[in-house]
Design a protein around this motif. Sequence first.
Motif, short mmCIF file in Angstrom:
data_model
loop_
_atom_site.label_atom_id
_atom_site.label_comp_id
_atom_site.label_asym_id
_atom_site.label_seq_id
_atom_site.Cartn_x
_atom_site.Cartn_y
_atom_site.Cartn_z
N GLN A 1 0.78 -1.26 -0.16
CA GLN A 1 0.01 -0.07 -0.06
C GLN A 1 1.03 1.23 -0.10
N VAL A 2 0.46 2.09 -0.82
CA VAL A 2 1.38 3.48 -1.12
C VAL A 2 0.39 4.56 -0.91
N ARG A 3 0.65 5.44 -0.06
CA ARG A 3 -0.45 6.75 0.08
C ARG A 3 0.54 7.99 -0.34
N ILE A 4 -0.30 8.80 -0.96
CA ILE A 4 0.04 10.19 -1.32
C ILE A 4 -0.65 11.10 -0.57
N GLY A 5 -0.21 11.91 0.20
CA GLY A 5 -0.98 12.64 1.10
C GLY A 5 -2.12 11.86 1.75
N ASP A 6 -3.29 12.29 1.81
CA ASP A 6 -4.27 11.19 2.35
C ASP A 6 -4.99 10.24 1.48
N ALA A 7 -4.53 10.18 0.16
CA ALA A 7 -4.90 9.21 -0.80
C ALA A 7 -4.17 8.01 -0.93
N THR A 8 -4.89 7.00 -1.09
CA THR A 8 -4.29 5.64 -1.23
C THR A 8 -4.25 5.30 -2.75
N ILE A 9 -3.10 5.01 -3.28
CA ILE A 9 -2.75 4.45 -4.78
C ILE A 9 -3.82 3.19 -4.77
N GLN A 10 -4.69 3.15 -5.61
CA GLN A 10 -5.32 1.80 -5.91
C GLN A 10 -5.18 0.95 -7.25
N GLN A 11 -4.65 1.77 -8.13
CA GLN A 11 -4.12 1.17 -9.38
C GLN A 11 -2.94 1.87 -9.94
N THR A 12 -2.03 1.18 -10.23
CA THR A 12 -0.78 1.78 -10.66
C THR A 12 -0.31 1.23 -12.04
N ASP A 13 0.82 2.46 -12.34
CA ASP A 13 1.61 2.14 -13.68
C ASP A 13 0.54 1.97 -14.93
N LEU A 14 -0.10 2.76 -15.34
CA LEU A 14 -1.10 2.59 -16.32
C LEU A 14 -0.12 3.54 -17.29
N ASP A 15 0.44 2.96 -18.51
CA ASP A 15 1.36 3.55 -18.93
C ASP A 15 0.57 4.16 -20.31
N ALA A 16 1.40 5.49 -20.57
CA ALA A 16 0.91 6.30 -21.56
C ALA A 16 2.16 6.61 -22.28
N GLU A 17 1.69 7.06 -23.64
CA GLU A 17 2.88 7.65 -24.52
C GLU A 17 3.51 8.75 -23.89
N ASN A 18 2.84 9.64 -23.10
CA ASN A 18 3.45 11.09 -22.45
C ASN A 18 3.38 11.03 -20.80
N GLY A 19 3.48 9.62 -20.38
CA GLY A 19 3.40 9.70 -18.90
C GLY A 19 2.98 8.38 -18.46
N ILE A 20 2.52 8.50 -17.26
CA ILE A 20 2.17 7.32 -16.41
C ILE A 20 1.00 8.09 -15.58
N VAL A 21 -0.32 6.96 -15.35
CA VAL A 21 -1.38 7.30 -14.43
C VAL A 21 -1.37 6.34 -13.30
N HIS A 22 -1.76 6.79 -12.16
CA HIS A 22 -1.82 6.02 -10.98
C HIS A 22 -3.32 6.41 -10.28
N VAL A 23 -4.42 5.41 -10.17
CA VAL A 23 -5.50 5.56 -9.87
C VAL A 23 -5.62 5.84 -8.08
N ILE A 24 -6.10 7.00 -7.72
CA ILE A 24 -5.94 7.07 -6.21
C ILE A 24 -7.68 7.36 -5.80
N ASP A 25 -7.83 7.33 -4.26
CA ASP A 25 -9.06 6.95 -3.81
C ASP A 25 -9.58 8.39 -3.24
N ARG A 26 -8.81 9.51 -3.26
CA ARG A 26 -9.04 10.71 -2.67
C ARG A 26 -8.33 12.18 -3.55
N VAL A 27 -9.38 12.94 -3.46
CA VAL A 27 -8.94 14.05 -4.48
C VAL A 27 -7.95 15.08 -3.57
N LEU A 28 -6.59 15.19 -3.93
CA LEU A 28 -5.49 16.02 -3.32
C LEU A 28 -5.80 17.34 -3.12
N ARG A 29 -5.80 17.87 -1.89
CA ARG A 29 -6.12 19.40 -1.71
C ARG A 29 -4.74 19.88 -1.00
#
Length: 141
Positions: free
Chosen positions: A113-141
């Motif tokens: 389990q990895v957290r950024i701020g108050d959010a937990t990363i739920q899905q990782t490493d969705l690879d794109a041409e111009n970067g990477i997407v990680h799905v999180i469970d909270r809006v970072l404020r």
Amino acid sequence: MSTVQKKAPSVVDIATSNKNLSTLVSALKAAGLVDTLKGEGPFTVFAPTNAAFENLSDRTLEDLMKPENKTRLQDLLKNHVIQGRQMAQDVAGRSSLSAMSGESYRIRANGEQVRIGDATIQQTDLDAENGIVHVIDRVLR
């Protein structure tokens, strides 16, 4: 016979193709950030789920989506974008990350389990041409 090379998806295309990220896509459109995030990058996007946006008060999200609040919405969304390509392993190895908004978020890894701020990363490493997407469970404020 020529073959048309299909362009690899951008971080926006990845979000658009995931029905659980439709609120994020709507917010990116309202904020005018779609073209930016379809750009060269690379970007790391921490993409809040629809449920994460639902945790904001209805009024907050409704207000942010109004044209007169475009700058506030842009600032909120920039909290979710890091310059560079940060795979989950890279993120887990850091103590903090600085977003495009200038905000800094603490990273905490506990086993898988990895957290950024108050959010937990739920899905990782969705690879794109111009970067990477990680799905999180909270809006970072």
